[in-house]
Design an enzyme around this catalytic site. Structure first.
Site, PDB file in Angstrom:
ATOM      1  CE  LYS A 292      -2.060   3.187   1.698  1.00 53.35           C
ATOM      2  NZ  LYS A 292      -1.787   4.710   1.382  1.00 53.35           N
TER       3      LYS A 292
ATOM      4  N   GLY B 129       5.398   7.597  10.021  1.00 54.61           N
ATOM      5  CA  GLY B 129       4.774   8.445  11.283  1.00 54.61           C
ATOM      6  C   GLY B 129       5.024   7.496  12.863  1.00 54.61           C
TER       7      GLY B 129
ATOM      8  CB  THR C 224       0.847   5.690  11.161  1.00 55.70           C
ATOM      9  OG1 THR C 224       0.169   7.479  10.996  1.00 55.70           O
ATOM     10  CG2 THR C 224       0.567   4.723  10.190  1.00 55.70           C
TER      11      THR C 224
ATOM     12  CD  GLU D 104      13.263   4.632   9.143  1.00 53.51           C
ATOM     13  OE1 GLU D 104      12.071   5.697   8.474  1.00 53.51           O
ATOM     14  OE2 GLU D 104      13.750   5.020   7.510  1.00 53.51           O
TER      15      GLU D 104
ATOM     16  N   GLY E 284       9.405   7.929  13.447  1.00 55.45           N
ATOM     17  CA  GLY E 284      10.470   9.549  12.766  1.00 55.45           C
ATOM     18  C   GLY E 284      11.149   9.649  13.470  1.00 55.45           C
TER      19      GLY E 284
ATOM     20  CD  GLU F 191      10.022  12.729  11.764  1.00 54.19           C
ATOM     21  OE1 GLU F 191      11.108  12.383  10.757  1.00 54.19           O
ATOM     22  OE2 GLU F 191       9.149  12.184  11.748  1.00 54.19           O
TER      23      GLU F 191
END
Length: 502
Positions: free
Chosen positions: A178, A232, A235, A253, A255, A388
């Site tokens: 996705k 992020g 998420t 992986e 922020g 961030e």
């Protein structure tokens, strides 16, 4: 190659072909340099994710049944085709995300290395024989997980996807991707490359869509055996909860808030050049962006003066122009976020020493541009030093001692990457060992390779990309123990002797 004056239109890539979404909906892809829609792709949802998972499930037995050498040969063939199609892919990546062509060409030229490297891993991976005892043989096997899900971001669409796909394919998994709704095109072009290379249909599937629909459906699908996300931290937490509910593997992986720690033995011009690269490449839209420049007080003022001068000289413009040094941010939403953080920094008492606004001129009016920005008089507790921003903003902070520098570098919730700049070898390693982050560069920044593990500490993620560890994280470990002895064994024999079982 697509005529770039004609709108690019594609369905989702499932089972080796382009298909419309079940709903018939499409999503627009906007060029950030001018806000114009230049492409449309199928907009998938839960129904389409299920179709793609079915496709990957059917392909799994065939793909996992190939020998590692056979998978490796197909991956090398894909690497060669990718190399041939790079000019087309570079142009599309630039139009999707606005990163300057000079940067995108350099980045994407590396991609074939990942398929070559992990193809070699597939050919050569050796299972292990742990010590067990004289009467037994113990050996382990790495078994592919099954169908895995990849959730990829917009900032490095094909590079980050490749970091996931290459080890996953090498290990024998099939997959559903996705991609970000901002950058779905090149992930589907990768499907064409695999098809041409001879990878079986259904091994690689792409369903464009939005996070709350397609992303949610993929993350929570009961037949997905691993989810690998780059995105992020909020998420990441949400997807991790879904993975935990299904008891499946999860890699993320997330922020970052990387620091450049610069000691006084580094010349000012070298410090400034390093900061420009670390902070402003990709318009600052990278998880390892050098968003904090921690510089020894003895050279602080000289560094700031030179950094401001060089920052103001960066050439913004059309990202397809090879003379452009910085392009737009990916979207109006991202530009608005950068502007919001600039306002926050000013309200907190920091000083805008360079940039801080949109560039002037007719050529920038419709695009999502923002000037590269330098903040001084920054305190480590300020939001611009803690959160961030994901844009071309760097915060400069002085330090006096090595311990203070380490404390500042470690003083955020994130722990993805940082860099240490010094000619003192002992100090370089001493400081690196005390930084609480997964990646530390010494006298460099932003460097990556397919064999080099990549992952973060703290709020920056779980698990790793790249290297042998990534290959192994896409497998189950099976341990097989063989009794080599013909001697009878009867634990419950009533012979009065002391028994040993180990």
């Amino acid at each position: 190659m697509t005529d770039r004056h004609t709108k690019f239109v594609r369905g989702m890539f499932v089972n080796g072909d382009y298909l419309p979404s079940a709903s018939g909906k499409t999503l627009p892809v906007v060029n950030p340099k001018n806000g114009e829609v230049f492409a449309e792709v199928a907009e998938g949802d839960a129904v389409d994710i299920n179709v793609a998972v079915d496709s990957a499930g059917r392909a799994f037995e065939q793909w996992s049944g190939l020998s590692g050498a056979e998978r490796g040969n197909l991956m090398q063939r894909a690497a060669d085709i990718l190399q041939r199609r790079l000019p087309e892919i570079v142009a599309l990546e630039v139009d999707q995300i606005g990163r300057p062509r000079r940067e995108m060409t350099a980045q994407l030229a590396r991609l074939p290395e990942w398929y070559s490297y992990f193809g070699s891993v597939a050919r050569t991976y050796e299972d292990r024989v742990p010590p067990f005892g004289k009467d037994h043989l113990n050996y382990t096997r790495r078994i592919p997980l099954g169908v895995v899900g990849h959730l990829t971001p917009w900032n490095h669409p094909l590079l980050i996807l490749t970091k996931k796909v290459a080890p996953s394919m090498a290990a024998g998994n099939t997959m559903v991707v996705k991609p970000s709704e901002y950058a779905p095109i090149t992930p589907m072009i990768l499907g064409e490359i695999f098809r041409e290379a001879g990878v079986p249909d259904g091994v690689y599937n792409v369903v464009p869509g939005y996070g709350p629909t397609a992303g949610l459906a993929l993350s929570s699908h009961p037949r997905i055996r691993k989810v690998d996300l780059t995105g992020g931290t909020p998420t990441g937490k949400a997807v991790a909860a879904m993975a935990g509910k299904n008891l499946i593997r999860f890699t993320a992986e997330l922020g970052g808030k990387a620091a450049l720690v610069v000691f006084p033995d580094i010349p000012v011009d070298r410090c400034v050049a390093a900061t420009l690269f670390a902070s402003f490449v990709a318009t600052g839209q990278t998880c390892v962006q050098g968003s904090r420049l921690l510089v020894h007080r003895s050279i602080h003022d000289a560094v700031v003066e030179a950094l401001v001068h060089r920052t103001r000289a960066i050439r913004l413009g059309d990202p397809q122009d090879l003379t452009t040094q910085m392009g737009p941010l990916v979207s109006a939403k991202q530009r608005d976020m950068v502007e919001r953080y600039v306002r926050i920094g000013i309200e907190e008492g920091a000083t805008v020493a360079a940039g801080g606004t949109r560039p002037e001129g007719a050529g920038f009016a419709r695009g999502y541009y923002h000037l590269p920005t330098v903040f001084t008089n920054v305190k480590s507790t300020m939001r611009i030093a803690q959160e961030e921003i994901f844009g071309p903003v760097v915060c400069v902070m002085p330090f006096d001692t090595e311990d203070e520098a380490i404390a500042l570098a470690n003083g955020t919730p994130f722990g993805l990457a940082s860099s240490v700049w010094t000619k003192d070898v002992a100090r370089a390693h001493r400081v690196a060992h005390q930084l609480k982050c997964g990646i530390v560069w010494i006298n460099d920044h932003h460097r990556i390779g397919p064999a080099s593990p990549w992952g973060g500490f703290k709020m920056s993620g779980l698990g790793h990309e790249n290297g042998m560890i990534a290959y192994e994280e896409y497998t189950e470990l099976q341990s097989i123990i063989v009794n080599l002895s013909d001697a009878p064994f009867d634990w419950y024999a009533d012979d009065g002797r002391e028994k040993r079982y180990s």
